[in-house]
Design a protein around this motif. Structure first.
Motif, PDB file in Angstrom:
ATOM      1  N   SER A 190       0.837  -1.203   0.000  1.00 35.69           N
ATOM      2  CA  SER A 190       0.000   0.000   0.000  1.00 35.69           C
ATOM      3  C   SER A 190       0.879   1.263   0.000  1.00 35.69           C
ATOM      4  CB  SER A 190      -0.896   0.002   1.244  1.00 35.69           C
ATOM      5  OG  SER A 190      -1.290   1.317   1.578  1.00 35.69           O
ATOM      6  N   TYR A 191       0.585   2.167  -0.948  1.00 40.48           N
ATOM      7  CA  TYR A 191       1.321   3.440  -0.999  1.00 40.48           C
ATOM      8  C   TYR A 191       0.959   4.293   0.220  1.00 40.48           C
ATOM      9  CZ  TYR A 191       3.139   7.930  -2.595  1.00 40.48           C
ATOM     10  OH  TYR A 191       3.824   9.118  -2.677  1.00 40.48           O
ATOM     11  N   THR A 192      -0.299   4.196   0.665  1.00 39.39           N
ATOM     12  CA  THR A 192      -0.747   4.952   1.841  1.00 39.39           C
ATOM     13  C   THR A 192       0.063   4.520   3.063  1.00 39.39           C
ATOM     14  OG1 THR A 192      -2.949   4.888   0.843  1.00 39.39           O
ATOM     15  CG2 THR A 192      -2.815   5.652   3.125  1.00 39.39           C
ATOM     16  N   LYS A 205       6.160  16.737   2.386  1.00 38.61           N
ATOM     17  CA  LYS A 205       6.981  16.934   1.186  1.00 38.61           C
ATOM     18  C   LYS A 205       6.164  16.606  -0.070  1.00 38.61           C
ATOM     19  CE  LYS A 205      11.379  15.489  -0.760  1.00 38.61           C
ATOM     20  NZ  LYS A 205      12.266  14.343  -0.852  1.00 38.61           N
ATOM     21  N   LYS A 206       5.396  15.522  -0.001  1.00 37.37           N
ATOM     22  CA  LYS A 206       4.563  15.144  -1.155  1.00 37.37           C
ATOM     23  C   LYS A 206       3.507  16.209  -1.431  1.00 37.37           C
ATOM     24  CE  LYS A 206       4.943  12.193  -3.385  1.00 37.37           C
ATOM     25  NZ  LYS A 206       5.872  12.046  -4.526  1.00 37.37           N
ATOM     26  N   ILE A 207       2.922  16.779  -0.370  1.00 35.00           N
ATOM     27  CA  ILE A 207       1.915  17.830  -0.563  1.00 35.00           C
ATOM     28  C   ILE A 207       2.550  19.025  -1.289  1.00 35.00           C
ATOM     29  CG2 ILE A 207       0.496  19.553   0.648  1.00 35.00           C
ATOM     30  CD1 ILE A 207      -0.188  17.362   2.694  1.00 35.00           C
ATOM     31  N   GLY A 208       3.762  19.377  -0.867  1.00 35.31           N
ATOM     32  CA  GLY A 208       4.474  20.472  -1.532  1.00 35.31           C
ATOM     33  C   GLY A 208       4.734  20.167  -2.999  1.00 35.31           C
ATOM     34  N   GLU A 209       5.189  18.951  -3.277  1.00 36.83           N
ATOM     35  CA  GLU A 209       5.484  18.552  -4.664  1.00 36.83           C
ATOM     36  C   GLU A 209       4.216  18.584  -5.519  1.00 36.83           C
ATOM     37  OE1 GLU A 209       8.910  15.265  -3.521  1.00 36.83           O
ATOM     38  OE2 GLU A 209       7.298  14.674  -4.883  1.00 36.83           O
ATOM     39  N   GLU A 210       3.153  17.974  -4.972  1.00 41.04           N
ATOM     40  CA  GLU A 210       1.902  17.886  -5.751  1.00 41.04           C
ATOM     41  C   GLU A 210       1.302  19.274  -5.980  1.00 41.04           C
ATOM     42  OE1 GLU A 210       1.478  15.239  -7.221  1.00 41.04           O
ATOM     43  OE2 GLU A 210       2.456  13.744  -5.974  1.00 41.04           O
ATOM     44  N   ALA A 211       1.411  20.151  -4.995  1.00 44.05           N
ATOM     45  CA  ALA A 211       0.897  21.523  -5.153  1.00 44.05           C
ATOM     46  C   ALA A 211       1.653  22.233  -6.275  1.00 44.05           C
ATOM     47  CB  ALA A 211       1.026  22.293  -3.844  1.00 44.05           C
TER      48      ALA A 211
HETATM   49  N1  LIG Z   1      -5.707   8.089  -4.707  1.00 46.66           N
HETATM   50  C1  LIG Z   1      -4.605   7.543  -4.550  1.00 46.66           C
HETATM   51  C2  LIG Z   1      -3.390   8.137  -5.001  1.00 46.66           C
HETATM   52  N2  LIG Z   1      -3.149   9.298  -5.666  1.00 46.66           N
HETATM   53  C3  LIG Z   1      -1.825   9.340  -5.852  1.00 46.66           C
HETATM   54  N3  LIG Z   1      -1.242   8.230  -5.345  1.00 46.66           N
HETATM   55  C4  LIG Z   1       0.173   7.847  -5.402  1.00 46.66           C
HETATM   56  O1  LIG Z   1       0.971   8.978  -5.173  1.00 46.66           O
HETATM   57  C5  LIG Z   1       2.219   8.788  -5.809  1.00 46.66           C
HETATM   58  C6  LIG Z   1       2.592  10.103  -6.455  1.00 46.66           C
HETATM   59  O2  LIG Z   1       3.449   9.898  -7.493  1.00 46.66           O
HETATM   60  P1  LIG Z   1       4.955  10.383  -7.457  1.00 46.66           P
HETATM   61  O3  LIG Z   1       5.559   9.928  -8.734  1.00 46.66           O
HETATM   62  O4  LIG Z   1       5.000  11.823  -7.117  1.00 46.66           O
HETATM   63  O5  LIG Z   1       5.570   9.599  -6.224  1.00 46.66           O
HETATM   64  P2  LIG Z   1       6.394   8.247  -6.217  1.00 46.66           P
HETATM   65  O6  LIG Z   1       7.675   8.443  -6.949  1.00 46.66           O
HETATM   66  O7  LIG Z   1       5.548   7.075  -6.644  1.00 46.66           O
HETATM   67  O8  LIG Z   1       6.638   8.111  -4.668  1.00 46.66           O
HETATM   68  P3  LIG Z   1       7.686   8.872  -3.736  1.00 46.66           P
HETATM   69  O9  LIG Z   1       8.875   7.959  -3.620  1.00 46.66           O
HETATM   70  O10 LIG Z   1       7.993  10.220  -4.319  1.00 46.66           O
HETATM   71  O11 LIG Z   1       6.960   8.990  -2.446  1.00 46.66           O
HETATM   72  C7  LIG Z   1       2.056   7.619  -6.807  1.00 46.66           C
HETATM   73  O12 LIG Z   1       2.755   6.486  -6.336  1.00 46.66           O
HETATM   74  C8  LIG Z   1       0.564   7.373  -6.803  1.00 46.66           C
HETATM   75  O13 LIG Z   1       0.257   6.009  -6.943  1.00 46.66           O
HETATM   76  C9  LIG Z   1      -2.178   7.486  -4.789  1.00 46.66           C
HETATM   77  N4  LIG Z   1      -2.093   6.291  -4.123  1.00 46.66           N
HETATM   78  C10 LIG Z   1      -3.244   5.727  -3.687  1.00 46.66           C
HETATM   79  N5  LIG Z   1      -4.477   6.310  -3.911  1.00 46.66           N
HETATM   80  C11 LIG Z   1      -5.711   5.621  -3.465  1.00 46.66           C
HETATM   81  O14 LIG Z   1      -5.604   5.284  -2.109  1.00 46.66           O
HETATM   82  C12 LIG Z   1      -6.306   4.071  -1.861  1.00 46.66           C
HETATM   83  C13 LIG Z   1      -5.391   3.134  -1.106  1.00 46.66           C
HETATM   84  O15 LIG Z   1      -4.283   2.833  -1.930  1.00 46.66           O
HETATM   85  P4  LIG Z   1      -3.078   1.960  -1.342  1.00 46.66           P
HETATM   86  O16 LIG Z   1      -2.659   2.585  -0.074  1.00 46.66           O
HETATM   87  O17 LIG Z   1      -1.997   1.980  -2.391  1.00 46.66           O
HETATM   88  O18 LIG Z   1      -3.633   0.588  -1.118  1.00 46.66           O
HETATM   89  C14 LIG Z   1      -6.720   3.491  -3.227  1.00 46.66           C
HETATM   90  O19 LIG Z   1      -8.091   3.807  -3.438  1.00 46.66           O
HETATM   91  C15 LIG Z   1      -5.874   4.268  -4.190  1.00 46.66           C
HETATM   92  O20 LIG Z   1      -6.497   4.443  -5.427  1.00 46.66           O
END
Ligand SMILES: N=c1c2ncn([C@@H]3O[C@H](COP(=O)(O)OP(=O)(O)OP(=O)(O)O)[C@@H](O)[C@H]3O)c2ncn1[C@@H]1O[C@H](COP(=O)(O)O)[C@@H](O)[C@H]1O
Length: 106
Positions: free
Chosen positions: A22-24, A37-43
């Motif tokens: 899970s990414y969360t 940091k991610k909030i800053g990047e995404e903004a």
């Molecule tokens: N809505 C989202 C969502 N939006 C963005 N992201 C993630 O946010 C990250 C942003 O991309 P970046 O390229 O900036 O980051 P990265 O290189 O992957 O990661 P970092 O090493 O920088 O942290 C990506 O990995 C996306 O998958 C999300 N990850 C999960 N969800 C939802 O959250 C719920 C739970 O997901 P899991 O926790 O993965 O099970 C599910 O409904 C998902 O759809």
């Protein structure tokens, strides 16, 4: 928005019951600084997409930003109901832009 409520429920669920891959959970494990940091990047990505007048990109980046803000809310044990109450408390209030003093620069 029902999708926001479902996403918030899922994020809170991850906090209670971590899931492999899970990414969360990756964000929760890394902690507050990573989430901020991610909030800053995404903004910043929202700003760039808007400057490029790229509507599909704006939508994508705003969705990314909202997700990361919701992870922060969960991290801080803030509920969507509390956010809604804050927004509702502002309804019908006039903003006071006309009363603002001009900021004078050199
Ligand atoms: N809505 C989202 C969502 N939006 C963005 N992201 C993630 O946010 C990250 C942003 O991309 P970046 O390229 O900036 O980051 P990265 O290189 O992957 O990661 P970092 O090493 O920088 O942290 C990506 O990995 C996306 O998958 C999300 N990850 C999960 N969800 C939802 O959250 C719920 C739970 O997901 P899991 O926790 O993965 O099970 C599910 O409904 C998902 O759809």
């Amino acid at each position: 928005m029902e999708a926001l409520e479902r996403l918030m429920t899922e994020i809170n669920q991850r906090k209670i019951t971590p899931k492999t891959g899970s990414y969360t959970n990756y964000l929760f494990d890394k902690g507050q600084d990573k989430i901020l940091k991610k909030i800053g990047e995404e903004a910043t990505e929202v700003v760039i997409a808007a400057k490029n007048n790229d509507k599909p990109e704006i939508l994508l980046e705003v969705a990314d930003l909202m997700y990361h803000v919701m992870v922060l809310l969960a991290e801080k044990d803030i509920t969507l109901a509390e956010l809604e109450a804050e927004l509702q408390s502002r309804e019908g209030k006039l903003s006071k832009t006309t009363d603002r003093k001009e900021i004078k620069t050199l």
